[in-house]
Design a protein around this motif. Structure first.
Motif, PDB file in Angstrom:
ATOM      1  N   GLY A  14      24.854  27.584  44.530  1.00  0.00           N
ATOM      2  CA  GLY A  14      24.613  27.656  43.102  1.00  0.00           C
ATOM      3  C   GLY A  14      25.649  28.479  42.363  1.00  0.00           C
ATOM      4  N   LEU A  15      26.047  27.993  41.185  1.00  0.00           N
ATOM      5  CA  LEU A  15      26.877  28.810  40.300  1.00  0.00           C
ATOM      6  C   LEU A  15      26.069  30.000  39.820  1.00  0.00           C
ATOM      7  CD1 LEU A  15      28.511  25.969  38.167  1.00  0.00           C
ATOM      8  CD2 LEU A  15      29.766  27.578  39.623  1.00  0.00           C
ATOM      9  N   LYS A  16      26.711  31.155  39.763  1.00  0.00           N
ATOM     10  CA  LYS A  16      26.014  32.369  39.356  1.00  0.00           C
ATOM     11  C   LYS A  16      26.134  32.593  37.849  1.00  0.00           C
ATOM     12  CE  LYS A  16      25.047  33.722  43.639  1.00  0.00           C
ATOM     13  NZ  LYS A  16      25.730  32.699  44.429  1.00  0.00           N
ATOM     14  N   ALA A  39      38.346  24.079  35.428  1.00  0.00           N
ATOM     15  CA  ALA A  39      39.785  24.307  35.302  1.00  0.00           C
ATOM     16  C   ALA A  39      40.167  25.534  36.115  1.00  0.00           C
ATOM     17  CB  ALA A  39      40.184  24.507  33.831  1.00  0.00           C
ATOM     18  N   MET A  40      41.303  25.451  36.803  1.00  0.00           N
ATOM     19  CA  MET A  40      41.802  26.558  37.620  1.00  0.00           C
ATOM     20  C   MET A  40      43.043  27.132  36.945  1.00  0.00           C
ATOM     21  SD  MET A  40      39.684  26.390  40.243  1.00  0.00           S
ATOM     22  CE  MET A  40      40.452  27.223  41.611  1.00  0.00           C
ATOM     23  N   LEU A  41      42.967  28.389  36.509  1.00  0.00           N
ATOM     24  CA  LEU A  41      44.124  29.037  35.897  1.00  0.00           C
ATOM     25  C   LEU A  41      45.094  29.501  36.976  1.00  0.00           C
ATOM     26  CD1 LEU A  41      42.382  31.149  33.097  1.00  0.00           C
ATOM     27  CD2 LEU A  41      43.461  28.895  32.911  1.00  0.00           C
ATOM     28  N   ALA A  42      46.325  29.817  36.551  1.00  0.00           N
ATOM     29  CA  ALA A  42      47.375  30.168  37.506  1.00  0.00           C
ATOM     30  C   ALA A  42      47.038  31.403  38.325  1.00  0.00           C
ATOM     31  CB  ALA A  42      48.702  30.363  36.757  1.00  0.00           C
ATOM     32  N   ASN A  43      46.259  32.320  37.755  1.00  0.00           N
ATOM     33  CA  ASN A  43      45.914  33.558  38.474  1.00  0.00           C
ATOM     34  C   ASN A  43      44.704  33.393  39.377  1.00  0.00           C
ATOM     35  OD1 ASN A  43      43.835  33.396  36.644  1.00  0.00           O
ATOM     36  ND2 ASN A  43      44.157  35.424  35.732  1.00  0.00           N
ATOM     37  N   GLY A  44      44.170  32.179  39.484  1.00  0.00           N
ATOM     38  CA  GLY A  44      43.031  31.928  40.358  1.00  0.00           C
ATOM     39  C   GLY A  44      41.687  31.968  39.673  1.00  0.00           C
ATOM     40  N   ASP A  45      41.629  32.427  38.432  1.00  0.00           N
ATOM     41  CA  ASP A  45      40.358  32.400  37.700  1.00  0.00           C
ATOM     42  C   ASP A  45      39.907  30.957  37.491  1.00  0.00           C
ATOM     43  OD1 ASP A  45      40.464  35.140  37.526  1.00  0.00           O
ATOM     44  OD2 ASP A  45      41.116  35.202  35.436  1.00  0.00           O
ATOM     45  N   ARG A  46      38.588  30.754  37.524  1.00  0.00           N
ATOM     46  CA  ARG A  46      38.021  29.426  37.274  1.00  0.00           C
ATOM     47  C   ARG A  46      37.316  29.421  35.926  1.00  0.00           C
ATOM     48  NH1 ARG A  46      34.914  28.569  43.062  1.00  0.00           N
ATOM     49  NH2 ARG A  46      36.769  28.281  44.371  1.00  0.00           N
ATOM     50  N   ARG A  99      28.790  26.130  26.394  1.00  0.00           N
ATOM     51  CA  ARG A  99      29.542  27.366  26.574  1.00  0.00           C
ATOM     52  C   ARG A  99      30.646  27.135  27.601  1.00  0.00           C
ATOM     53  NH1 ARG A  99      25.185  27.054  29.767  1.00  0.00           N
ATOM     54  NH2 ARG A  99      25.117  28.129  31.785  1.00  0.00           N
ATOM     55  N   VAL A 100      31.626  28.059  27.620  1.00  0.00           N
ATOM     56  CA  VAL A 100      32.660  28.098  28.654  1.00  0.00           C
ATOM     57  C   VAL A 100      32.590  29.468  29.296  1.00  0.00           C
ATOM     58  CG1 VAL A 100      35.125  27.945  29.170  1.00  0.00           C
ATOM     59  CG2 VAL A 100      34.148  26.483  27.387  1.00  0.00           C
ATOM     60  N   TRP A 101      32.510  29.496  30.607  1.00  0.00           N
ATOM     61  CA  TRP A 101      32.483  30.759  31.340  1.00  0.00           C
ATOM     62  C   TRP A 101      33.719  30.871  32.209  1.00  0.00           C
ATOM     63  CZ3 TRP A 101      26.756  31.208  33.461  1.00  0.00           C
ATOM     64  CH2 TRP A 101      25.946  31.696  32.424  1.00  0.00           C
ATOM     65  N   LEU A 102      34.212  32.097  32.340  1.00  0.00           N
ATOM     66  CA  LEU A 102      35.326  32.402  33.227  1.00  0.00           C
ATOM     67  C   LEU A 102      34.787  33.112  34.459  1.00  0.00           C
ATOM     68  CD1 LEU A 102      38.834  33.727  32.333  1.00  0.00           C
ATOM     69  CD2 LEU A 102      37.527  34.855  34.138  1.00  0.00           C
ATOM     70  N   TYR A 103      35.056  32.542  35.629  1.00  0.00           N
ATOM     71  CA  TYR A 103      34.683  33.153  36.904  1.00  0.00           C
ATOM     72  C   TYR A 103      35.921  33.816  37.491  1.00  0.00           C
ATOM     73  CZ  TYR A 103      30.205  30.676  36.840  1.00  0.00           C
ATOM     74  OH  TYR A 103      28.943  30.237  36.513  1.00  0.00           O
ATOM     75  N   PRO A 104      35.961  35.167  37.570  1.00  0.00           N
ATOM     76  CA  PRO A 104      37.180  35.852  38.026  1.00  0.00           C
ATOM     77  C   PRO A 104      37.545  35.489  39.461  1.00  0.00           C
ATOM     78  CG  PRO A 104      35.637  37.387  36.976  1.00  0.00           C
ATOM     79  CD  PRO A 104      34.898  36.108  37.189  1.00  0.00           C
ATOM     80  N   ALA A 140      38.797  37.404  41.575  1.00  0.00           N
ATOM     81  CA  ALA A 140      38.443  38.516  42.458  1.00  0.00           C
ATOM     82  C   ALA A 140      36.955  38.577  42.757  1.00  0.00           C
ATOM     83  CB  ALA A 140      38.897  39.836  41.826  1.00  0.00           C
ATOM     84  N   GLY A 141      36.173  37.670  42.176  1.00  0.00           N
ATOM     85  CA  GLY A 141      34.733  37.680  42.384  1.00  0.00           C
ATOM     86  C   GLY A 141      34.014  38.407  41.263  1.00  0.00           C
ATOM     87  N   GLY A 142      32.711  38.451  41.352  1.00  0.00           N
ATOM     88  CA  GLY A 142      31.918  39.094  40.320  1.00  0.00           C
ATOM     89  C   GLY A 142      31.339  38.083  39.354  1.00  0.00           C
ATOM     90  N   PRO A 143      30.500  38.549  38.448  1.00  0.00           N
ATOM     91  CA  PRO A 143      29.813  37.639  37.523  1.00  0.00           C
ATOM     92  C   PRO A 143      30.773  37.028  36.504  1.00  0.00           C
ATOM     93  CG  PRO A 143      29.376  39.911  36.930  1.00  0.00           C
ATOM     94  CD  PRO A 143      30.100  39.955  38.239  1.00  0.00           C
ATOM     95  N   PRO A 144      30.406  35.885  35.940  1.00  0.00           N
ATOM     96  CA  PRO A 144      31.258  35.251  34.920  1.00  0.00           C
ATOM     97  C   PRO A 144      31.127  35.975  33.588  1.00  0.00           C
ATOM     98  CG  PRO A 144      29.237  34.010  35.142  1.00  0.00           C
ATOM     99  CD  PRO A 144      29.185  35.085  36.203  1.00  0.00           C
ATOM    100  N   ARG A 145      32.094  35.677  32.721  1.00  0.00           N
ATOM    101  CA  ARG A 145      32.032  36.189  31.359  1.00  0.00           C
ATOM    102  C   ARG A 145      32.378  35.063  30.400  1.00  0.00           C
ATOM    103  NH1 ARG A 145      37.095  38.309  33.172  1.00  0.00           N
ATOM    104  NH2 ARG A 145      38.863  37.719  31.821  1.00  0.00           N
ATOM    105  N   PRO A 146      31.921  35.129  29.152  1.00  0.00           N
ATOM    106  CA  PRO A 146      32.217  34.054  28.200  1.00  0.00           C
ATOM    107  C   PRO A 146      33.713  33.949  27.919  1.00  0.00           C
ATOM    108  CG  PRO A 146      30.383  35.395  27.434  1.00  0.00           C
ATOM    109  CD  PRO A 146      30.988  36.136  28.591  1.00  0.00           C
TER     110      PRO A 146
END
Length: 349
Positions: free
Chosen positions: A123-125, A144-151, A160-165, A167-173
């Motif tokens: 599941g997506l968190k 979408a996959m950004l160059a730095n690995g963020d999703r 909404r659009v969420w960014l999943y870092p 490095a891990g951890g919860p998403p942010r808007p």
């Protein structure tokens, strides 16, 4: 049936059989409990053309294999809406029910797609670290996959659009277009767009509206990427070779069923009247069709541009989860026009 209840049933059965003077049968094997998100995948090859399984070309594109994907270990491997392909063959996709699907492509000696391995489904968190619950919160449509690995993941219903870092951890808007989307017709298409910056991405609404956004800035409207008419919807985009992009539109009617159009567009930042279509691929007629919603690009072993399409089966028995691969080589650029030698003026004597 849990282990304790199964044990009690087997013990009672053994006691009754012993009391009757017969030897009890050996206990039934207990299926192991999964310790993680790994799932076994079953794949079945599908042709480019159901009426001619030997056909391998379509409008200048070479069919590089196709699969129908299922799993007997989960009821949630449905509704795949978008995908990304890593350089090492890793596949990542999101689903309508808020799941993240991962697998690894299997290619044969000729570079054709022949299978998938290492399946995972989890599941997506949400920002609270818990898996998203319900379709209203979990209806993921774009990836979408950004160059730095963020999703980046776009959702509809709760738009909404969420960014999943990385490095891990919860998403942010992340920034999204300042518009009102219909309840079930939101941000279907999402693509990293490095031509406009390392944190730039394109957002596409199902009706063809298109925006350029940045993680660090607000979104700005671009010329729409529309299908042949209002019955077609924009479902996917991805960047290609500098400013160019690839778009995918799907259409449906009860007579002809699902249809699709893949387009290579030279520059989505230019006005609509000046946009140039480099190539196109139409999935119609007897070609293998379904509700394709995701597109990703890679490079084939021969150096051609590899296109992957994935379909959303909607969890319906008359649809399938399909993964198709095509190879495309851009035509050579035309030779430059010869320079005209200026005429020398003739002097009058």
């Amino acid at each position: 049936m849990n282990g304790l209840r199964l044990g009690l049933v087997l013990a009672l059965t053994a006691g009754m059989l012993t009391h009757c003077g017969r030897k009890p049968p050996p206990p039934l094997p207990v299926a192991p409990v999964k310790a993680g998100p790994e799932i076994a995948l079953q794949t079945r090859p599908v042709p480019l053309d159901a009426s001619d399984p030997t056909r391998t070309t379509l409008e200048g594109f070479v069919f590089a294999g196709g699969l129908e994907i299922t799993s007997a270990e989960t009821s949630r491997l449905h509704g795949l809406s978008d995908l990304a392909i890593a350089a090492d063959g890793g596949l990542v996709a999101v689903t309508d029910d808020g799941d993240l699907f991962q697998a690894r492509l299997v290619l044969d000696a000729g570079g054709r797609l022949v299978g998938l391995t290492d399946g995972k489904l989890e599941g997506l968190k949400g920002p609270d670290g818990q898996a998203l619950q319900g379709k209203d919160r979990g209806d993921a449509e774009g990836l979408a996959m950004l160059a730095n690995g963020d999703r980046l993941v776009s959702f509809e219903r709760d738009h909404r659009v969420w960014l999943y870092p990385a490095a891990g951890g919860p998403p942010r808007p992340a920034p999204k277009p300042a518009t009102v989307f219909p309840y079930n017709e939101g941000m279907e298409a999402l693509a990293a767009y490095p031509a406009a910056g390392p944190d730039a991405y394109l957002v596409g609404g199902e009706e063809g509206e298109t925006w350029l956004c940045r993680v660090s800035a607000a979104c700005q409207a671009l010329a729409p990427q529309q299908g042949p008419d209002f019955t077609w919807g924009l479902t996917a985009m991805t960047a290609f070779n500098g400013p160019a992009i690839v778009t995918f539109h799907r259409g449906f009617d009860p007579i002809r069923g699902w249809r699709g159009i893949l387009r290579f567009v030279a520059d989505p930042l230019t006005p609509a009247a000046k946009q140039i279509q480099i190539a196109s691929l139409h999935l119609d007629g007897t070609t293998t069709r379904d509700n394709y919603e995701g597109v990703a690009l890679g490079t084939s072993p021969s150096g051609a541009t590899r296109i992957y399409l994935i379909s959303d089966d909607g969890g319906l028995p008359n649809q399938r989860t399909l993964l198709l691969a095509f190879d495309w080589t851009p035509p050579p650029a035309p030779p430059p026009l010869p320079k005209k030698t200026p005429k020398r003026p003739v002097r009058k004597r």
